[in-house]
Design an enzyme around this catalytic site. Structure first.
Site, short mmCIF file in Angstrom:
data_model
loop_
_atom_site.label_atom_id
_atom_site.label_comp_id
_atom_site.label_asym_id
_atom_site.label_seq_id
_atom_site.Cartn_x
_atom_site.Cartn_y
_atom_site.Cartn_z
N GLY B 516 0.79 -1.22 0.00
CA GLY B 516 0.00 0.00 0.00
C GLY B 516 0.82 1.26 0.00
O GLY B 516 0.31 2.34 0.33
N VAL B 754 6.45 0.06 9.56
CA VAL B 754 5.76 -0.94 10.37
C VAL B 754 5.61 -2.29 9.66
O VAL B 754 5.12 -3.26 10.23
CB VAL B 754 4.38 -0.38 10.80
CG1 VAL B 754 3.42 -0.34 9.61
CG2 VAL B 754 3.78 -1.17 11.95
N GLU B 756 7.32 -4.92 8.86
CA GLU B 756 7.81 -6.20 9.36
C GLU B 756 7.38 -6.49 10.79
O GLU B 756 7.27 -7.65 11.20
CB GLU B 756 9.35 -6.23 9.30
CG GLU B 756 9.88 -6.11 7.89
CD GLU B 756 11.37 -5.84 7.89
OE1 GLU B 756 12.12 -6.79 7.74
OE2 GLU B 756 11.78 -4.67 8.06
#
Ligand code: FES
Ligand code: FES
Lengths: 171, 805
Positions: B516, B754, B756
């Site tokens: 995204g 964020v 992983e």
């Protein structure tokens, strides 16, 4: 030259003729012969659901079906599902609810969800979860997919209209 | 008893001016994907294209005596059959340059590429493979990493030789590939403080050994590539790489051409997760075939091939000792690990970079020593995989923290809070935690998961006779959240243009891999320019167009590409406001952009319509464009040889509380609920970040409970989805996620990376939960019913650290 089989069937509501080798799968025929690439290859062994299509109203893994067996049948793929009101409600719900990441599993899950709502318009969450059990998704963790199917179902029952305006159009 | 005080979202998003930040924004590419219109690499066919297939080794370790391709070449429809002999100019690839795409004198694992065919169809190519005859002379097989260290162990990488006994790469060729004197592929050592002194000051020392298994990415879209040369010898590659610019250079080196002549187009990708961070032999092989045949060549894996010949997460044997004072303050930590490198070196060997950060800096540890050896075996080789070693390190560290807490008689939450990092800390490894929400994460997850009450209640039920037990466990994690300067630059470029209809084209170096990023980047630009999301098109998939970027990895895209996009948008805004100021007389500082207009900052009064203003610039005697560029380089440092330095511009934190149900009669562990609290800096796209976290949690669930690539003596036993068990929809836990918004000063709008983080804690938290349910501690993953049952019934062998020095 191996023998070829001439078949005739309905594809997304339109009559279709094709000439296929006996060992060709329905998945290969759709993708490579006919050129409808919305149906995906994820495993070729009936284990991932990326190739889900509807044959005579029932979902089937296209990778496990011989193309020749489409003869005389009514076949619907994601491209056909898309054009139906239920398909549109599902697509909108998948977009709105963030059910799509890489998107590779999505067409197969859309078709499966379409069938689920067709056969069970009052599916509860557990039914939806079981309904898409055969579809693998590596990205989303399924939660948003389940929410999206539930939302599309609610729309069908006239409960919560999905906001239409927020759907994003690419420039 | 630890104090519980949840603090979520100290700075919520500002809804003023129709801000998009923090809202639930659907992904821009979702409508296409949901309707099956997106064209992945598998869906692309070029006119005149040939189809390629690779012949892989049937032996795990053997000399190649001879390869006979005559019958394959004679098959109608076959355009080329190649072996190493046909490409004497090939060069070694991979992180340690120990890997020739087509093998010359020997094969070292089952996946090894021996020959390749380009033919009119996939079927003909497959038939041709069946006609190739390979004679092998088997060599002793080495599949135990401990045995690989023995002085008399078979050597996996002796100097390569041709069938004639001479060097397989002729002198004078560009790269000397000399082989390795022993089986040690890589050693990494790190130290801070004085471990002996730390140990002397300890009231308590605990030692544990853990074993981590093979798992693999299982991207739903299998690997594929299309290579094409134009008549001038320029290479066009359709590739799902996560690092297009670095690979452009590597492919150019491979072909000995100017990198300017390599163009990489990245079609939408069917999942990445780190698997496309390295070059693998299939890509050079497709390029060789395209060069030799003069035709576009498409090479797509089968699922079985994907399991056998794509990288894995690295299996690790790990010994961990730590001590603490009687008050529960950590005094020292010592970690030694042995990594099974497999036959070749890809990024898996470098995961200790990340592992040592967790060991040294998740909690305050004054004295610390860390050592890893990665050794060659005849097993599959490991690449990078979401979390990059941190799932392995966190599993060990956080299970071990619970053991220490228990030995001390302190609850796991209080013990962690005592040792947790605070904002402002600079760790001995040099990491500077400018923002740090770890304590808030701990408290929030514990409170929302009702951790302390359940933890005590479950323990009290150990011997109540009920065969079904409940358990709750927690684990925390630290991961880079502001890029990772593993190369001298960790930057990303942006080109931004606004056309005469005020439509923005955002051209970014950062690739979209389903996470995204393009939507978030568009959002950040809209925020600066006061435009709706529909006014932005993102271009991010063509190295001839997009500016340079290091690649998609290390959770860096939102942070690095986001700051780059913001920089470009601010420059455009300055230009527009200066122009508006010159026309209306108000100072530029008194103007702003909102809802497609230039407005007065104080009153919101509209001064110009943006599109009209830009047109007036185009069609004036100035005749200028609004087009800007920006290159963002984060204020992090490339670590020194001792692995010290502030490697990331920000650090992400999380705590996850897992609740399980353990059926002691069957060993079946059900993950009931995950309560997560994540320091994400700031939520940019709530829908997107929830999706990343939920997906990561379920991937962590698979790592903990169901996924296991069964590698036995070098054979992969389960290369299919029937036997390699991914989590399915009915098995997912209830998920409750809180966001801790620490508003990172360097982050784009305060955000940190964020991607992983969410997968990292689950296995450790589940291990701790199983212990809380049953009083039995599992130290090997995954927690399959068989393993759990054996452990519960006293039939498990304790792990030993029997690794030679
Ligand atoms: S491709 Fe048919 S089920 Fe996977
Ligand atoms: S969205 Fe990627 S596999 Fe489902």
């Amino acid at each position: 030259m191996p023998a070829r089989i001439d078949i005739a069937f309905r594809l997304n509501g339109v009559g279709k003729r094709a000439s296929v080798a006996p060992e060709t799968s329905a998945l290969e025929m759709l993708r490579e012969v006919i050129g409808l690439t919305g149906t995906k290859y994820g495993c070729g062994e009936g284990e991932c659901g990326a190739c889900t299509i509807l044959v005579d109203g029932v979902t089937i893994n296209a990778c496990l079906m011989f193309a020749a067996d489409c003869d005389g049948r009514d076949v619907m793929t994601i491209e056909g599902v898309n054009a139906t009101p239920r398909g549109e409600a599902l697509r909108r719900a998948f977009v709105e609810h963030g059910a799509v990441q890489c998107g590779f599993c999505t067409p197969g899950i859309m078709v499966q969800a379409w069938h689920l709502l067709e056969s069970n318009p009052h599916a509860d969450q557990a039914t939806i979860q079981r309904g898409i059990e055969g579809n693998l998704c590596r990205c989303t963790g399924y939660k948003k997919i389940i929410e999206a199917v539930a939302a599309a179902e609610a729309v069908e029952r006239g409960q919560t209209p999905v906001e239409q305006s927020r759907e994003v159009q690419r420039g | 008893m630890a104090e519980l005080r949840a603090k979520t979202s100290p700075q919520g998003s500002d809804p003023a001016r129709g801000s998009l930040i923090g809202k639930r924004i659907p992904k821009m590419d979702a409508p296409d994907k949901a309707s099956g219109r997106t064209r992945y690499i598998h869906d692309i066919n070029l006119p005149g294209q040939l189809h390629a297939k690779i012949l892989r080794s049937s032996e795990r370790h053997a000399k190649i005596v001879s390869i006979d391709t005559r019958a394959a070449k004679a098959l109608p429809g076959v355009h080329a059959v190649i072996t190493a002999a046909d490409v004497p100019w090939q060069r070694p690839i991979g992180v340690a340059k120990d890997h020739l795409p087509l093998k010359t004198d020997r094969v070292r694992s089952l996946r090894d590429e021996i020959a390749a065919v380009a033919a009119d169809s996939v079927e003909i190519a497959e038939e041709a493979l069946g006609l190739i005859r390979v004679d092998y002379a088997p060599l002793p097989v080495l599949t135990d990493p401990v045995a690989a260290l023995a002085p008399d162990a078979p050597r996996i990488h002796p100097a390569p030789q041709g069938a004639d006994g001479g060097p397989s790469l002729k002198p004078g060729l560009p790269v000397a590939y000399t082989g390795k004197p022993d089986n040690v592929a890589m050693v990494m050592e790190y130290a801070q403080g004085d471990v002996a002194a730390g140990e002397a000051g300890s009231a308590l020392v605990v030692e544990d050994v853990f074993r981590l298994h093979y798992v693999t990415h299982c991207c739903l879209g299998v690997s594929g590539v299309i290579a094409e040369f134009d008549p001038s010898g320029n290479l066009l590659l359709y590739s799902n790489t996560q690092v297009p610019f670095l690979h452009k250079r590597e492919f150019a080196e491979l072909l000995d051409i100017d990198p300017g002549r390599v163009r990489i187009i990245q079609p939408p990708i069917g999942g990445g997760f780190g698997s496309k961070l390295d070059i693998y032999p299939f890509e050079p092989i497709a390029i060789f075939l395209a060069k030799i045949t003069g035709r576009p060549v498409k090479l797509v894996f089968t699922r079985e091939e994907e399991f056998l010949a794509s990288p894995t997460r690295q299996p690790v044997l790990l010994k961990l000792r730590s001590g603490c004072t009687k008050d529960g303050v950590l005094t020292f930590r010592e970690v030694e690990t042995l990594h099974d490198n497999g036959a070749y070196t890809s990024w898996g060997a470098t995961t200790p970079f990340v592992m040592m950060q967790t060991v040294s800096s998740l909690y305050r540890v004054p004295h610390c020593r860390y050592r890893t050896r990665a050794v060659y075996t005849n097993n599959p080789y490991a690449g990078s995989f979401r979390g990059y070693g941190n799932l392995q390190a966190t599993f060990a560290v956080e299970a071990h923290m619970d053991r220490l807490a228990e030995a001390l008689g302190i609850d796991p939450l209080e013990f962690r809070l005592k040792n947790a990092q605070d904002p402002g800390e600079v760790t001995p490894q040099g990491m500077h935690f400018k923002t740090c929400g770890l304590k808030d994460c701990l408290r929030t997850a514990a409170e929302r998961g009702d951790f302390l009450r359940k933890h005590a209640a479950n323990r009290a039920r150990w011997s109540d006779g009920d065969p079904v037990k409940r358990g709750v466990g927690m684990a925390s994690m630290l991961h880079v959240g502001g890029g990772a300067k593993i190369y001298p630059s960790d930057g990303c470029g942006t080109i931004l243009k606004i056309d005469d209809f005020a439509h923005v084209t955002l051209i970014t170096g950062a690739s979209e891999i389903g996470q995204g990023s393009e939507t978030v980047l568009a959002q950040l630009v809209c925020e600066e320019l006061g435009l709706p999301l529909s006014a932005v098109t993102v271009v991010n998939n063509d190295t001839d167009i997009t500016p340079w970027d290091v690649g998609v990895h290390a959770s860096r895209t939102t942070f690095i590409a986001g700051n780059s996009a913001i920089g470009a948008a601010r420059k455009a805004k300055d230009k527009i406001l200066a122009l508006a100021s010159s026309k209306c007389g108000d100072a530029a500082e008194a103007l702003d952009l909102a809802e497609g207009c230039v407005v007065k900052k104080a009153t919101g009064e509209r001064v110009f319509e943006l599109a009209k203003l830009i047109r007036s610039l185009h069609f004036s005697d100035k005749a200028e464009l609004v087009m800007t560029t920006h290159y963002y380089e984060p204020p992090s440092v490339h670590q020194d040889k001792q692995f010290k330095g502030d490697v990331s511009a920000a650090y992400a934190w999380a705590t996850q509380v897992c609740e399980v149900e353990v059926d002691t009669r069957t060993g079946i562990v059900r993950l009931v609920k995950v309560t997560g609290a994540h320091d994400v800096g700031r939520v940019l796209n709530r829908l997107g970040i929830e999706g990343q976290i939920e997906g990561g949690i379920v991937m962590g669930q698979g790592y903990a409970l169901t996924e296991n690539l069964m590698v036995e003596d070098g054979w992969v036993r389960n290369p299919n989805f029937r036997d390699y068990k991914l989590v399915t929809a009915p098995e997912i836990p209830e998920i409750d996620v809180s966001f801790i918004e620490t508003m990172d000063g360097e982050g784009p709008q305060g955000a940190k990376g964020v991607g992983e983080a969410p997968a990292i804690c689950i296995a450790a938290a589940v291990a701790n939960a199983i212990y809380n349910a049953t009083g039995v501690r599992l130290t090997s993953l995954p927690f399959t019913p068989e393993r759990v049952y054996r452990a519960l019934h006293g039939a498990a062998q304790p792990l030993e650290w029997n690794v030679p020095q």
